[in-house]
Design an enzyme around this catalytic site. Structure first.
Site, mmCIF file in Angstrom:
data_model
loop_
_atom_site.group_PDB
_atom_site.id
_atom_site.type_symbol
_atom_site.label_atom_id
_atom_site.label_comp_id
_atom_site.label_asym_id
_atom_site.label_seq_id
_atom_site.Cartn_x
_atom_site.Cartn_y
_atom_site.Cartn_z
ATOM 1 N N ARG A 1 0.843 -0.963 0.219
ATOM 2 C CA ARG A 1 0.170 0.013 -0.094
ATOM 3 C C ARG A 1 1.017 1.213 0.064
ATOM 4 N NH1 ARG A 1 -2.554 0.666 5.145
ATOM 5 N NH2 ARG A 1 -1.364 2.382 5.202
ATOM 6 N N GLU B 1 4.893 7.092 2.064
ATOM 7 C CA GLU B 1 5.577 5.908 2.156
ATOM 8 C C GLU B 1 5.006 4.733 1.283
ATOM 9 O OE1 GLU B 1 5.425 3.641 5.961
ATOM 10 O OE2 GLU B 1 3.414 3.824 5.946
ATOM 11 N N ASN C 1 4.298 0.575 1.849
ATOM 12 C CA ASN C 1 4.061 -0.301 3.011
ATOM 13 C C ASN C 1 4.230 -1.727 2.374
ATOM 14 O OD1 ASN C 1 3.528 1.196 5.768
ATOM 15 N ND2 ASN C 1 2.077 2.046 4.318
ATOM 16 N N SER D 1 -2.451 -2.318 6.343
ATOM 17 C CA SER D 1 -3.633 -2.604 7.303
ATOM 18 C C SER D 1 -4.918 -2.136 6.270
ATOM 19 C CB SER D 1 -3.689 -1.617 8.427
ATOM 20 O OG SER D 1 -3.168 -0.413 8.184
ATOM 21 N N LYS E 1 11.775 3.105 5.500
ATOM 22 C CA LYS E 1 12.042 4.472 5.127
ATOM 23 C C LYS E 1 13.455 4.820 4.662
ATOM 24 C CE LYS E 1 8.054 5.014 7.780
ATOM 25 N NZ LYS E 1 7.474 3.814 7.985
ATOM 26 N N LYS F 1 12.086 10.609 11.089
ATOM 27 C CA LYS F 1 11.273 9.231 10.887
ATOM 28 C C LYS F 1 12.610 8.014 11.451
ATOM 29 C CE LYS F 1 7.518 10.161 7.762
ATOM 30 N NZ LYS F 1 6.970 9.306 6.422
ATOM 31 N N GLU G 1 7.287 0.805 11.761
ATOM 32 C CA GLU G 1 5.805 0.758 10.995
ATOM 33 C C GLU G 1 4.794 0.764 12.037
ATOM 34 O OE1 GLU G 1 5.512 0.667 7.695
ATOM 35 O OE2 GLU G 1 7.567 0.824 7.531
ATOM 36 N N GLY G 2 3.424 1.185 11.812
ATOM 37 C CA GLY G 2 2.398 0.973 12.355
ATOM 38 C C GLY G 2 2.123 2.343 13.060
ATOM 39 N N ARG H 1 -7.780 7.703 5.127
ATOM 40 C CA ARG H 1 -7.679 7.840 6.536
ATOM 41 C C ARG H 1 -7.690 9.111 6.723
ATOM 42 N NH1 ARG H 1 -2.459 4.656 7.952
ATOM 43 N NH2 ARG H 1 -2.088 5.583 6.217
HETATM 44 P P1 ADP Z 1 4.251 4.458 9.464
HETATM 45 O O1 ADP Z 1 4.857 3.427 8.645
HETATM 46 O O2 ADP Z 1 4.467 4.308 10.883
HETATM 47 O O3 ADP Z 1 2.816 4.488 8.916
HETATM 48 P P2 ADP Z 1 4.417 6.935 8.072
HETATM 49 O O4 ADP Z 1 5.669 7.438 7.435
HETATM 50 O O5 ADP Z 1 3.139 6.723 7.383
HETATM 51 O O6 ADP Z 1 4.769 5.878 9.009
HETATM 52 O O7 ADP Z 1 3.892 8.043 9.114
HETATM 53 C C1 ADP Z 1 2.770 8.153 10.088
HETATM 54 C C2 ADP Z 1 1.734 9.335 9.617
HETATM 55 O O8 ADP Z 1 2.659 10.376 10.110
HETATM 56 C C3 ADP Z 1 1.225 9.227 8.446
HETATM 57 O O9 ADP Z 1 0.092 8.574 8.351
HETATM 58 C C4 ADP Z 1 1.023 10.810 8.286
HETATM 59 O O10 ADP Z 1 -0.152 10.858 8.786
HETATM 60 C C5 ADP Z 1 2.064 11.337 8.989
HETATM 61 N N1 ADP Z 1 3.229 11.659 8.248
HETATM 62 C C6 ADP Z 1 4.401 10.887 7.633
HETATM 63 N N2 ADP Z 1 4.979 11.674 6.959
HETATM 64 C C7 ADP Z 1 4.624 12.927 6.818
HETATM 65 C C8 ADP Z 1 5.043 14.058 5.940
HETATM 66 N N3 ADP Z 1 5.996 13.966 5.328
HETATM 67 N N4 ADP Z 1 4.127 15.182 6.057
HETATM 68 C C9 ADP Z 1 3.041 15.110 6.889
HETATM 69 N N5 ADP Z 1 2.580 14.206 7.649
HETATM 70 C C10 ADP Z 1 3.410 12.992 7.511
HETATM 71 MG MG MG Z 2 4.095 2.214 7.235
HETATM 72 MG MG MG Z 3 2.099 4.914 7.135
#
Ligand code: ADP
Ligand code: MG
Ligand code: MG
Length: 479
Positions: A153, A169, A171, A176, A314, A368, A372-373, A455
């Site tokens: 995803r 990102e 996944n 999920s 990442k 970051k 994950e999660g 979401r």
């Molecule tokens: P994970 O793998 O834990 O889901 P993400 O990179 O998706 O990590 O980050 C988790 C959440 O943080 C995302 O769903 C988003 O809401 C927020 N987020 C992540 N990166 C950004 C970004 N560059 N700008 C704004 N919000 C972000």
């Molecule tokens: Mg992720």
């Molecule tokens: Mg994410």
């Protein structure tokens, strides 16, 4: 997350049907004006629909929930109405799905790229280091994964200022909500069939969402490729779920036959689908790591293999953004251009200019770790503090992190349903596009976009996970 404001709805006329005007920031559906009686009817119908159609999750406040199936359910958190989203961005995101699928596969085959890119991270992050150890062992024994299954995803946000669809990102493990996400699309379509006329919304503008059935079909096709009618698909889950296998149980009951067949509890396993194993919490002891290694060594189709798992880190995302790296994995120039167009700024912490800027303007960055999660990133002033602490320590610890440009999506007012209560909040949304990829040696059997996940979360909250309690499930309304 900050608490949302509980609904005191003003009555009034429904103010809807406005298409995008001028710079296009005006929401199609301005919920501020919706009549309270109408909202209450929609709420009620939505809650009934959720109960009838299984848009439910285990209720943590009920003790037996999660141990006894069918006991202690509550509706999943969802947005009452679908989120307006530009059709052009929707199409762009769908088009990217097969390109990202292929990219993950190509990256997964380049063991040296994975190991080299993550070599500094390895020293700073014990969890990633263990994953890399398994990967190294597979390289040593020259383990080949002829049949490769990716259920992926890719997540995006639309940057308000530039109107660009930017990737958050990809996944590659345990993506999920293909199941519940589909149901929310069905719920929204059903609500619009009933109330669309009052809201001036057309249920046909909520795209069809076949994520669950297409993921299941991909698992079934992988099973067919494995070509052993007696073998089964095994779901690896976190503890406190039933009828599936935890990592610890696989360690206790699993064995490898000389021909590479994985047998768990006397059953040959064709496909291992990981719904767990992506967080250090899933590995409380050596037993879980042994189980992961055992599965990796087997001929079972792993979804994901250790290489796919690492390709989704990442750090790898950040490496792929560097000049001339994509070109190593993607041949088609147009595909490269499409990928680049959705890349946000991503940097390693050994880029001192960026670190300096992030310390000065931390609000423009997200920091970051390799996790994950949801719930693991660092935002705002914490970015400054974390960067300064790492600088002071002067160790290799900074290699555990990457920096990303912070994306600021358009804020809109939304009705959010949680625990039977409707909240009204300023929100931002993140669109996930599912992809399924299956190949057997040179034959690509599947490379598809498979539905979506929207979401929506309070704009005051940094993180976005639904399970982590930050966001609600949503669907989209094409504008
Ligand atoms: P994970 O793998 O834990 O889901 P993400 O990179 O998706 O990590 O980050 C988790 C959440 O943080 C995302 O769903 C988003 O809401 C927020 N987020 C992540 N990166 C950004 C970004 N560059 N700008 C704004 N919000 C972000
Ligand atoms: Mg992720
Ligand atoms: Mg994410």
């Amino acid at each position: 997350a900050q608490p949302s404001q509980v609904l005191p709805l003003q009555g009034g006329k429904v103010e809807v049907g406005e298409t995008q005007e001028g710079n296009g920031t005006r929401p199609l559906l301005d919920i501020r004006g919706i009549d309270q009686e109408l909202v209450e009817k929609i709420e009620y119908d939505a809650l009934v629909w959720s109960s009838l159609h299984g848009l439910v999750v285990g209720d943590k406040s009920v003790q037996r929930s999660g141990k006894v199936p069918g006991v202690g359910m509550v509706h999943a958190p969802f947005a009452l109405l679908p989120m307006p989203f530009p059709e052009s961005h929707w199409k762009q995101a769908c088009e990217l799905a097969p390109i990202f699928n292929e990219l993950v596969d190509r990256v997964s085959l380049d063991a040296k790229f994975l190991q080299d890119s993550l070599s500094r991270t390895k020293k700073a992050d014990a969890f990633t280091s263990r994953l890399l150890d398994i990967h190294s062992k597979m390289v040593e024994i020259n383990k080949k994964e002829d049949i490769r299954l990716g259920l992926l995803r890719s997540d995006y946000m639309v940057d308000e200022q530039t109107k660009l669809l930017l990737q958050i990102e990809t996944n590659t493990i345990s993506c999920s909500f293909p199941g519940l996400g589909c149901l929310v699309s069905d719920l929204h379509r059903s609500l619009l069939n009933h109330y669309g006329e009052f809201l001036a919304l057309d249920s046909k503008r909520v795209p069809n969402n076949p994520a669950a059935s297409q993921f299941v079909e991909a698992l079934a096709k992988a099973w067919t490729e494995y070509n052993n009618p007696r073998a089964v698909v095994m779901l690896v889950v976190q503890a406190d779920e039933r009828n599936m296998k935890t990592l610890a149980e696989i360690d206790a009951e699993g064995e490898l036959l000389p021909d590479g067949t994985l047998v768990v509890g006397g059953q040959a396993i064709a496909v291992v689908y990981f719904r767990a194993g992506y967080t250090p919490n899933d590995y409380p002891s050596e037993s879980e790591w042994r189980a992961r290694l055992l599965m990796e060594q087997s001929s079972a189709i792993k979804c994901p293999s250790i290489s796919y798992h690492l390709a989704g880190t990442k750090k790898i995302q950040q490496e792929l953004v560097k000049p001339n790296v994509l070109e190593r994995f993607v041949d088609n120039k147009e595909d490269i251009a499409k990928l680049r167009k959705c890349f946000a700024g991503l940097w390693s912490l050994d880029d001192s200019d960026i670190v300096k800027d992030a310390i000065e303007r931390p609000g423009l960055y997200v920091m970051k770790p390799q996790r994950e999660g949801g719930g693991n990133n660092i935002y705002g002033n914490d970015v400054r503090e974390a960067l300064m602490r790492l600088q002071k320590e002067g160790s290799e610890a900074d290699a555990a992190y990457i920096l990303m440009q912070r994306i600021f999506p358009t804020v809109s007012h939304t009705f959010l349903m949680r625990n039977g209560i409707c909240y009204k909040d300023d929100t931002v949304s993140e669109l996930g596009i599912y992809g399924a990829y299956l190949r057997n040696k040179e034959k690509v059997i599947l490379n598809d976009q498979c539905g979506y996940l929207m979401r929506t979360k309070a704009s005051s909250s940094d993180e976005g996970g639904v399970a982590a309690g930050f966001a609600v499930l949503d669907s989209l309304y094409l504008t």
